[in-house]
Scaffold this active site. Sequence first.
Site, PDB file in Angstrom:
ATOM      1  N   HIS A   6      -6.733  10.263  -7.374  1.00  0.00           N
ATOM      2  CA  HIS A   6      -6.309   9.278  -6.600  1.00  0.00           C
ATOM      3  C   HIS A   6      -5.406   9.618  -5.617  1.00  0.00           C
ATOM      4  CE1 HIS A   6      -4.447   4.708  -7.025  1.00  0.00           C
ATOM      5  NE2 HIS A   6      -5.099   5.195  -5.745  1.00  0.00           N
ATOM      6  N   ALA A  71      -6.266   2.545   1.202  1.00  0.00           N
ATOM      7  CA  ALA A  71      -6.794   1.380   0.624  1.00  0.00           C
ATOM      8  C   ALA A  71      -6.190   0.256   1.116  1.00  0.00           C
ATOM      9  CB  ALA A  71      -6.284   1.621  -0.911  1.00  0.00           C
ATOM     10  N   SER A  72      -4.938   0.300   1.850  1.00  0.00           N
ATOM     11  CA  SER A  72      -4.599  -0.823   2.366  1.00  0.00           C
ATOM     12  C   SER A  72      -5.221  -1.384   3.461  1.00  0.00           C
ATOM     13  CB  SER A  72      -2.928  -0.779   2.228  1.00  0.00           C
ATOM     14  OG  SER A  72      -2.540   0.331   3.279  1.00  0.00           O
ATOM     15  N   HIS A 177      -9.807  -1.120  -7.105  1.00  0.00           N
ATOM     16  CA  HIS A 177      -8.707  -1.032  -5.997  1.00  0.00           C
ATOM     17  C   HIS A 177      -8.638  -2.102  -5.000  1.00  0.00           C
ATOM     18  CE1 HIS A 177      -5.347   1.018  -3.933  1.00  0.00           C
ATOM     19  NE2 HIS A 177      -5.696   2.200  -4.516  1.00  0.00           N
ATOM     20  N   TYR A 193      -1.076  -4.975  -5.463  1.00  0.00           N
ATOM     21  CA  TYR A 193      -2.026  -3.865  -6.285  1.00  0.00           C
ATOM     22  C   TYR A 193      -1.733  -4.185  -7.979  1.00  0.00           C
ATOM     23  CZ  TYR A 193      -2.706  -1.148  -2.212  1.00  0.00           C
ATOM     24  OH  TYR A 193      -3.366  -0.422  -0.809  1.00  0.00           O
ATOM     25  N   HIS A 222      -2.682   2.955 -10.793  1.00  0.00           N
ATOM     26  CA  HIS A 222      -1.226   2.582 -11.148  1.00  0.00           C
ATOM     27  C   HIS A 222      -0.865   2.343 -12.468  1.00  0.00           C
ATOM     28  CE1 HIS A 222      -3.118   0.622  -7.235  1.00  0.00           C
ATOM     29  NE2 HIS A 222      -2.468   1.617  -6.841  1.00  0.00           N
ATOM     30  N   GLU A 283      -1.554   9.563  -6.263  1.00  0.00           N
ATOM     31  CA  GLU A 283      -1.767   8.587  -5.309  1.00  0.00           C
ATOM     32  C   GLU A 283      -0.818   9.105  -4.042  1.00  0.00           C
ATOM     33  OE1 GLU A 283      -0.854   4.320  -5.546  1.00  0.00           O
ATOM     34  OE2 GLU A 283      -2.562   3.633  -4.483  1.00  0.00           O
TER      35      GLU A 283
HETATM   36 ZN   LIG Z   1      -4.474   3.919  -4.321  1.00  0.00          ZN
END
Ligand SMILES: [Zn+2]
Length: 334
Positions: A6, A71-72, A177, A193, A222, A283
């Site tokens: 990740h 991802a964001s 995700h 998240y 996560h 991550e």
């Molecule tokens: Zn991520």
Amino acid sequence: MIIDCHGHYTTAPPAHQAFRDAQLAWVSDRSGPVPQRPDIPDADIRASIEDNQLRVLRERGGDLMIFSARASSMGHHVPDPGIARDWARACNDLTARVAAMFPEHFAAVCQLPQTPGGGLDDAVEELRRCVEELGFVGCNLNPDPSGGWWTSPPLTDRYWFPVYEAMVALDVPAMVHVSTTTNPAFHDLGAHYLNADTTVFMQLLTGDLFATFGELRLVIPHGGGAVPYHWGRYQGLANRIGRPGRATELLRNVFFDTAVYHQPGIDLLTRVIPTENILFASEMLGAVRGADPVTGIDFDDTKRYLDAVPGLDLPQIYEHNARRVYPRLTRPGS
Ligand SMILES: [Zn+2]
């Protein structure tokens, strides 16, 4: 070998974000031409990786990172399918260039062009392109394209089946995700998240998805949100809905990563969830950066926490589970 399942391209060259900014401006004012993606030189990509993710990976003793776009920034809440398609392709092509440049250290996972309530044909097409043409090993699937309003059906609904059919046919998993939230009640990284990780597990517990897709594999990132911490609740709720043992049954298809940023959290995760369901992840460079002033350890240096758990089967968590869940990592020629 140590595989971090990740990581995101949070350090992409500024021209890439400038393209996105131009896209978003165009959505508000379409008087000009549709923005075209920029030419980004190899040297810019190389520098953005070597000084960041690759440096940290090496410093921490990692070998390979399963890597996707930030991802964001996926921004699935923007309702324009053409914009979603262009953005996903630009992001995935950039990720593919990183993987091609550093094939020993990065394997690519794709962003899908989703929109709130939109059809999934574009997502399936992009998934196929990325896997079949660019050698990607998985995808990120957003269960809430609305960005914190949860307007899509649960992941067990037939709405999602076209993506699952393609995933099974291509033998790739999805990491579940979400992206940014437009709901001011939620912080992206600290609430949205983790909400999503937890919400999806409950969707799976009450649905019957894996009766239809027995080979489907989903990774909940996560550390599984609140799920391991509340494992007793999920077992009890399964009893309550007349499906005893259901939480454990899900572990045939559902996996958790180790992006949990303190020792007690990793201790709990590895005690509650079977070792064969845990995939190493940090991550990085992601939501939480810098060191815990008490321990001096970088919050996201999750290998340090795993190494400190007595009796853990580390090769399984560091490598073997990732190879089982992402079999395209190990395909000849890949
Ligand atoms: Zn991520």
